[in-house]
Design an enzyme around this catalytic site. Structure first.
Site, PDB file in Angstrom:
ATOM      1  CG  ASP A  13      -0.438 -22.139 -34.426  1.00  0.00           C
ATOM      2  OD1 ASP A  13       0.386 -21.568 -35.162  1.00  0.00           O
ATOM      3  OD2 ASP A  13      -0.408 -22.070 -33.181  1.00  0.00           O
ATOM      4  CB  CYS A  54       5.437 -18.119 -35.654  1.00  0.00           C
ATOM      5  SG  CYS A  54       6.156 -19.626 -36.367  1.00  0.00           S
TER       6      CYS A  54
END
Length: 410
Positions: free
Chosen positions: A341, A367
């Protein structure tokens, strides 16, 4: 510049309407697909558009600051088409890398759910402004409301303005990172006046009056009334001052659920770009976990959380810059599954090595759909199969979207 009639065909990745013309695409701020506007055009952008017809998907924005604030760009779009647009952002990013796959429906966020907010503060004569920058401007919107915020943060805005007014620099801006924890608000102020030490008594008093859990200034903890704790599915974690945390609890739960399901019965898992342990702590209930993170404060918070008996399996960790020193093949070999991530820049160097590895399951969380697609492309080219892609919307009314992708080596 002459007036032109423009018909909006789609929403762009920043939330502007796009009208195709013989001279190229024209971007129209605030316009929705199907709407017709007249406007002068300069450098591919419509100036002072006049709306001749409106989309049935247009709704009334819920915030008084919508027209000026740069934080929310699509508050005027109805929920169903809004969530569909978020999915198309991911689909387009994947297509740009030659990846054709089904993308799940967007997991919705809710208004009033942002437990972490970053404000800007500055002086305006004798007054203090606190809020967000205007659209395409350095001017600051002094917010009176913000419907996306957790109520605890929204109700504290005036108090935070009074607090930061004590230590604003004479020129420039200060930044406030505010996190709602189980112990109250954790406030970290950066770029404060360097001589803030002389204001410590007043700052301490305001911290008590506002019932803050902790106040940090320019990286230094000034006063901790209560440890600012986060609940990681029953595991307590003391947040690092100004550290990264998933913006909404609902999104954190949604992301974690999908990570845990994808990892399944893997016995050994590497959690890369692990932060303070959002996934690692949850994964350690069912697998042996090795967490890798470059930020010292995040690693320290993770270490502190592990010091209390939690009934977890074996957990190890290391501080390491994965951009410069990704895990190599020999280091990846022991793991049945890898979760990564990374920040918006993605994990290209690590993905290149993962693509050559024998890891059975990889869960990519991002993201940024563009770098997510780039990293997934590398893994596909290395022989992995993309099982699922799920958008998770924790940035309500904005163009930002989280993505979870699950890949397996057959």
């Amino acid at each position: 510049m002459s007036e032109r009639e423009l018909t909006i065909a789609e929403l762009g990745h920043r939330g502007d309407g796009i009208a195709p013309t013989d001279h190229g695409a024209v971007y129209v701020a605030g316009a929705l697909p199907g709407e017709v506007v007249t406007a002068s055009v300069a450098d591919g952008r419509a100036k002072n558009p006049i709306f001749k017809s409106l989309s049935p998907d247009r709704i009334t924005p819920v915030c008084r600051h919508f027209e000026t604030c740069g934080g929310c760009t699509v508050q005027h779009l109805a929920p169903a088409p809004y969530l569909a647009w978020k999915r198309t952002l991911v689909e387009k990013a994947l297509r740009d890398r030659g990846i054709e796959t089904d993308v799940s429906d967007t997991v919705s966020a809710t208004a009033g759910g942002r437990r972490r907010a970053v404000f800007t503060a500055t002086r305006a004569g004798r007054h203090t402004l606190l809020g967000y920058h205007e659209k395409s401007s350095h001017r600051l919107v002094d917010i009176k409301e913000c419907p996306i915020l957790d109520p605890a943060i929204a109700q504290a805005v005036n108090g935070l303005k009074s607090l930061v007014s004590e230590i604003l620099p004479r020129k420039g801006e200060a930044r406030l990172t505010v996190l709602n924890t189980t112990a109250g608000l954790d406030v970290a102020i950066d770029k404060a006046d360097k001589a803030y030490e002389r204001k410590i008594p007043a700052l301490s008093q305001k911290t008590i009056e506002l019932d803050l859990a902790r106040l940090s200034i320019n990286g230094e903890v000034l006063l901790e009334v209560r440890p600012p704790m986060l609940d990681m599915d029953g595991i307590g974690l003391a947040a690092a001052p100004g550290g990264f945390t998933q913006a909404t609890l609902a999104a954190e739960d949604a992301l974690s659920k999908r990570v845990l399901e994808a990892v399944g019965k893997a016995k050994t898992v590497a959690d890369l770009f692990s932060g303070a342990g959002t996934f690692a702590l949850r994964l350690a209930r069912q697998a042996n976990v090795h967490a890798v993170e470059g930020d010292a404060a995040a690693i320290a918070a993770f270490d502190k959380a592990l010091r209390k008996p939690q009934g977890l399996k074996k957990v190890s960790y290391e501080r390491r810059d994965l951009f410069r020193r990704p895990l190599v093949l020999e280091e990846l070999e022991p793991f049945d599954a890898v979760v990564f991530d990374p920040p918006r820049a993605g994990a290209q160097a690590q993905a290149e090595l993962l693509a050559q590895s024998s890891v059975k399951t990889i869960v990519a969380v991002s993201c940024n759909p563009a770098t997510f697609a780039r990293d997934v492309r590398l893994l596909l080219d290395g022989g992995y199969t993309l099982q699922s892609v799920t958008p998770v919307d924790q940035f309500l009314y904005s163009p930002h979207i989280e993505v979870v992708g699950v890949l397996i080596r057959e």
